[in-house]
Scaffold this motif. Structure first.
Motif, short mmCIF file in Angstrom:
data_model
loop_
_atom_site.label_atom_id
_atom_site.label_comp_id
_atom_site.label_asym_id
_atom_site.label_seq_id
_atom_site.Cartn_x
_atom_site.Cartn_y
_atom_site.Cartn_z
N HIS A 194 0.85 -1.18 0.00
CA HIS A 194 0.00 0.00 0.00
C HIS A 194 0.89 1.24 0.00
O HIS A 194 1.88 1.30 0.73
CB HIS A 194 -0.86 -0.05 1.27
N GLY A 237 -1.81 6.86 -1.36
CA GLY A 237 -2.67 6.55 -2.51
C GLY A 237 -3.10 5.11 -2.60
O GLY A 237 -3.69 4.55 -1.69
N LYS A 238 -2.71 4.44 -3.72
CA LYS A 238 -3.29 3.18 -4.13
C LYS A 238 -2.69 1.96 -3.42
O LYS A 238 -1.57 2.01 -2.92
CB LYS A 238 -3.06 3.04 -5.63
N SER A 239 -3.49 0.86 -3.43
CA SER A 239 -2.99 -0.43 -2.94
C SER A 239 -2.76 -1.35 -4.14
O SER A 239 -3.42 -1.21 -5.17
CB SER A 239 -4.02 -1.10 -2.03
N TYR A 240 -1.83 -2.29 -3.97
CA TYR A 240 -1.50 -3.23 -5.05
C TYR A 240 -1.50 -4.64 -4.47
O TYR A 240 -1.15 -4.84 -3.31
CB TYR A 240 -0.14 -2.92 -5.66
#
Length: 860
Positions: free
Chosen positions: A429, A433-436
């Motif tokens: 994470h 911002g974004k999580s992967y």
């Protein structure tokens, strides 16, 4: 810490390179097309090691003349008679080549020591070039290493000069291996020595001149006088030498008869050397400088590898690069044929902003479709078939063009398998911002990536934002810096490379020590299969201890495996700490380690004892291997009073039953408390428990029901499998075996139905009733597939060969089987398909079967 990776090979353990082929001549090793083991500048060629100044010690696969990777090949056992003589002659050649390269190495060490003495002499004057401390740091342990090898060379030389078959050299190699502690000290200091030499060169032009122009003497018999080498290159030689010595030990063993006095000594020296290499492998810090960060610090590559990312709900294969300050996820760009390949950056996260996501909110994580297990298994079977076809076509005249087409197809299928097999989530994470989400095949890999990142995060990291130009430069550098070159599929490997082991690996996990606090501890065992690892066995939990004593034996089936992993866990009993994601392992990994399954070591009949060191923890275990054709032989019992190895009709007649008591009791117990067990019938039970149950059933002990209720469920499942495996003839009989093989190959559904039902009717009543009882049980197990992960196909894979494999190898008569993997791909696939046919069939009633009369002859 990322193990040093072999270049041009899939990411297996770097110790694979120890089993590589390499050529000898009397002037040393040949490499990369250079003559007499020398490079164009006259220095000794190092075909195995990348000596780029920006690189750390990195073990590499040997290269052929065209620059392609030469694949590792395992040693082969010696044949009797004249081959022993030939083997001893080869041994002499190996030793002669090594002796020549040892002379070069001693000359290199001498060249390093040459400036040390005058530098020391000036250190106490008013104008020192270097301080005493700097000299001791740069030349640390060189004198000791020189003396060790000079003594070894002087002792080995007369043995080669007066060679005969009784000459022994094992004690010399054993002594050399026992002094590896000096190398350990050198390796620990290596990075500091290089940095100190670099700083001193920048600060002192006199020392810079010295360090760039060291003179190395040529061999005595060589016309070459001296060559000029840098100090940095020479400081690298000791690290390379340990690998070289280990390679030679492996080849010496290959050409030494087992009854020669040298054999056990060389084996011991190899064991010590390999353990040493494994230990330094974990400790050497890679220094792979990529680009300079805006602050002027070197950004270095620490680890890279191929991972499956879940992106927009689907699986994508990515090459992930972990640098000292950021994690970069890239994909290979499609380029025109012949064009230089490039990476495209998908995303990156500065390590200062990276956290590991363990959120309970499942909506925050992308959902990914998991394929049914049987589709994965079916793809493995298809790959096995293609492998067999390739072997046949290679022997056929003009078969080369078809081989290339088959290889291409196999590559596609193996790539599909790699993409769809992993199921263990690894989530990261970006806190801004974004999580992967990545999917990995093993908890081992997940913990390796997590530990590598966490280790870097302990440093004082600053968040960084890369401009588009900086990101482009960094992504371009990835292609050159990567250590894992190919996705781990077997079609990337050379034909001559070891196909791995097919058969059964017996492993006893004895004990562990090195824990600082008492804990509830257990181990799991994993082996590689088709490019990824699968969990095969698990010890019981040893409660509240620092020194668990498991002493549990497991039988693990291998499918082309090359590596065994042991993971040690602390069991979590605290319900509040459970993660809602059922794929997430909540137990804490205390340590992990792996060993190569060297065919020469494990294929002996005796147990081979070893120790894996993991994070200060030592796990002691033993293993031995039985090839598939040996382990699957049916041997009738000499005692007809028991049940194992006794004909089924004898047992049912004695018991006055339709189905043997052992089958009924095991099925009842599995359905009572094992039907929800993950991997039931696939995960190995403890061998000693299985043997205890076998003895109890054989002797008809009165305590059998008590034993069953107390016994681990995997041991009961294992006992049932063992009973069918040890029947003197298969449950579906030797007589009908060829007809079963023909019936399952029929294309017309009606003809197949007639044939397969007629074959069941042709079985003796005890065999048929027992088979139908087992069939209904396995169907009930498969109904719980969402919980126990055992599909009909999985169960057919486990039981098919056990129920059908003939007592004599009827199926291979008249066939040319080239390897154990061919045995798997020919007979076993058909055996699995037969059982799967019946498992997928609507319920079959014994009475109904006997009532119907269908006309189909089983005469062949």
């Amino acid at each position: 810490m990322e193990p040093l990776s072999t270049r041009g090979l899939p990411r297996l353990s770097w110790i694979d390179t120890l089993y590589s082929n390499f050529n000898y001549n009397t002037d040393g090793y040949e490499g990369d097309g250079a003559e007499d083991g020398k490079s164009q500048d006259g220095s000794e060629t190092m075909p195995f090691i990348d000596e780029s100044p920006t690189m750390s010690p990195q073990l590499c696969a040997p290269r052929g003349p065209d620059g392609e990777t030469v694949s590792p090949t395992p040693p082969e056992g010696l044949l009797p008679g004249g081959d022993i003589e030939k083997g001893l002659e080869m041994k002499k050649l190996v030793l002669s080549g090594f002796l020549a390269s040892e002379e070069i190495y001693i000359n290199q060490l001498e060249a390093l020591l040459l400036p040390m003495r005058p530098l020391k002499a000036t250190a106490t004057t008013s104008q020192p070039v270097l301080t005493i401390q700097q000299i001791e740091t740069i030349f640390y342990k060189i004198q000791d290493i020189f003396e060790i090898h000079k003594e070894f060379y002087d002792a080995l030389l007369p043995n080669i000069q007066q060679w005969d078959e009784k000459v022994t050299v094992g004690h010399l190699f054993q002594k050399l291996a026992s002094q590896l502690g000096v190398y350990k000290a050198f390796v620990d200091n290596y990075k500091v020595a290089l940095e100190t030499a670099e700083k001193c060169s920048q600060a002192n032009s006199q020392f810079q001149k010295i360090s760039e122009n060291l003179k190395v003497k040529g061999p005595k018999d060589s016309r070459e006088c001296t060559t000029t080498v840098t100090m940095e290159a020479l400081l690298y030689k000791p690290i390379d030498r340990v690998t070289r010595s280990t390679l030679v030990l492996h080849d010496l063993l290959k050409h030494t008869p087992k009854d020669h006095p040298d054999f056990p000594l060389l084996q011991d020296a190899l064991r010590i050397s390999q353990n040493f290499l494994s230990s330094i492998n974990e400790e050497i810090d890679p220094r792979r400088t990529a680009v300079t960060t805006p602050k002027g610090e070197a950004r270095q590559l620490v680890k890279d590898g191929f991972l499956v990312e879940v992106s927009e709900g689907s699986r994508k294969l990515r090459h992930v690069f972990l640098f000292t300050d950021l994690l970069l996820c890239a994909k290979m760009k499609k380029t025109a044929v012949g064009r230089h390949q490039q990476y495209e950056c998908k995303w990156y996260i500065p390590l200062a902003d990276l956290t590991f996501q363990t959120l309970d909110d499942s909506d925050s994580c992308p959902h990914v479709q998991m394929l049914p297990e049987h589709e994965i298994e079916e793809m493995k079977i298809k790959i096995s078939v293609i492998k067999s076809e390739i072997q046949k076509e290679k022997k056929a005249p003009k078969g080369q063009s078809r081989v290339e087409r088959l290889r291409k197809k196999m590559n596609e299928q193996e790539s599909w398998l790699l993409l769809h097999s992993p199921t263990i989530p690894f989530r990261i994470h970006n806190k801004h911002g974004k999580s992967y989400q990545f999917l990995l095949s093993s908890d081992y890999e997940r913990s390796e990536w997590r530990e590598s990142i966490q280790k870097l995060q302990k440093k004082d990291l600053q968040a960084c934002v890369l401009s588009s130009v900086e990101l482009q430069v960094l992504t371009s550098s990835c292609f050159k810096l990567r250590t894992v070159h190919n996705i781990p599929v077997t079609s990337n490997k050379d034909d001559e490379e070891t196909p791995g082991l097919y058969g059964f690996l017996h492993v006893i996990v004895h004990s562990a020590k090195g824990f600082k606090e008492s804990a509830n501890l257990y181990c799991t065992l994993e082996v590689d299969s088709y490019g990824y690892f699968v969990s095969k066995a698990k010890t019981r939990v040893f409660r509240d201890t620092t020194e668990p004593q498991w002493n549990e034996e497991f039988e693990i089936e291998l499918e082309g495996s090359q590596c065994l992993r042991i993971l040690c866990y602390e069991k979590c009993y605290d319900k509040s700490k459970l993660n809602k994601d059922d794929n997430e392992i909540v137990d804490k990994i205390m340590g992990k380690g792996q060993v190569q399954l060297d065919p020469q070591t494990v294929q002996s009949k005796n147990w081979h004892m070893d120790v894996i060191e993991m994070n200060g923890i030592k796990v002691e275990f033993s293993m031995k291997f039985t090839s598939r054709d040996l382990s699957l032989k049916r041997t009738p019992s000499k005692k007809q009073s028991g049940v194992f190895g006794v004909k089924i009709n004898v047992v049912t007649k004695r018991e006055r039953s339709k189905v043997p008591y052992i089958v009924r009791q095991c099925i009842e117990e599995v359905e009572k408390r094992g039907i929800d067990e993950v991997g039931i019938y696939r995960i190995s039970g403890v061998a000693t428990d299985i043997q205890a149950l076998k003895t109890a059933f054989d002797t008809n002990t009165k305590d059998i029901l008590v034993m069953l209720s107390d016994m681990d469920i995997n041991a009961i499942a294992g006992t049932l499998k063992l009973y069918f495996r040890e029947l003197p003839e298969p449950l579906l009989t030797d007589r009908l075996y060829p007809a079963f093989m023909e019936g399952i190959a029929l294309s017309d559904p009606a003809a197949k139905e007639n044939c397969m039902m007629h074959l069941l009717r042709s079985l003796p009543d005890p065999n048929l009733i027992t088979f139908l009882t087992l069939l209904e049980h396995l169907k009930r197990v498969a109904e719980k597939e969402p919980i126990n992960k055992m599909s009909l196909h999985n169960l057919a894979t486990v039981f098919g060969p056990t129920l059908l494999r003939p007592s004599e190898s009827e199926s291979t008569k008249g066939q040319h089987i080239t390897s154990a993997s061919d045995i798997w791909s020919h007979d076993v696939m058909a055996q699995v398909q037969v059982l799967l046919y019946y498992l997928q069939h609507p319920p079959i009633s014994f009475a109904e079967l006997k009532r119907n009369t269908l006309y189909f002859s089983t005469d062949v």
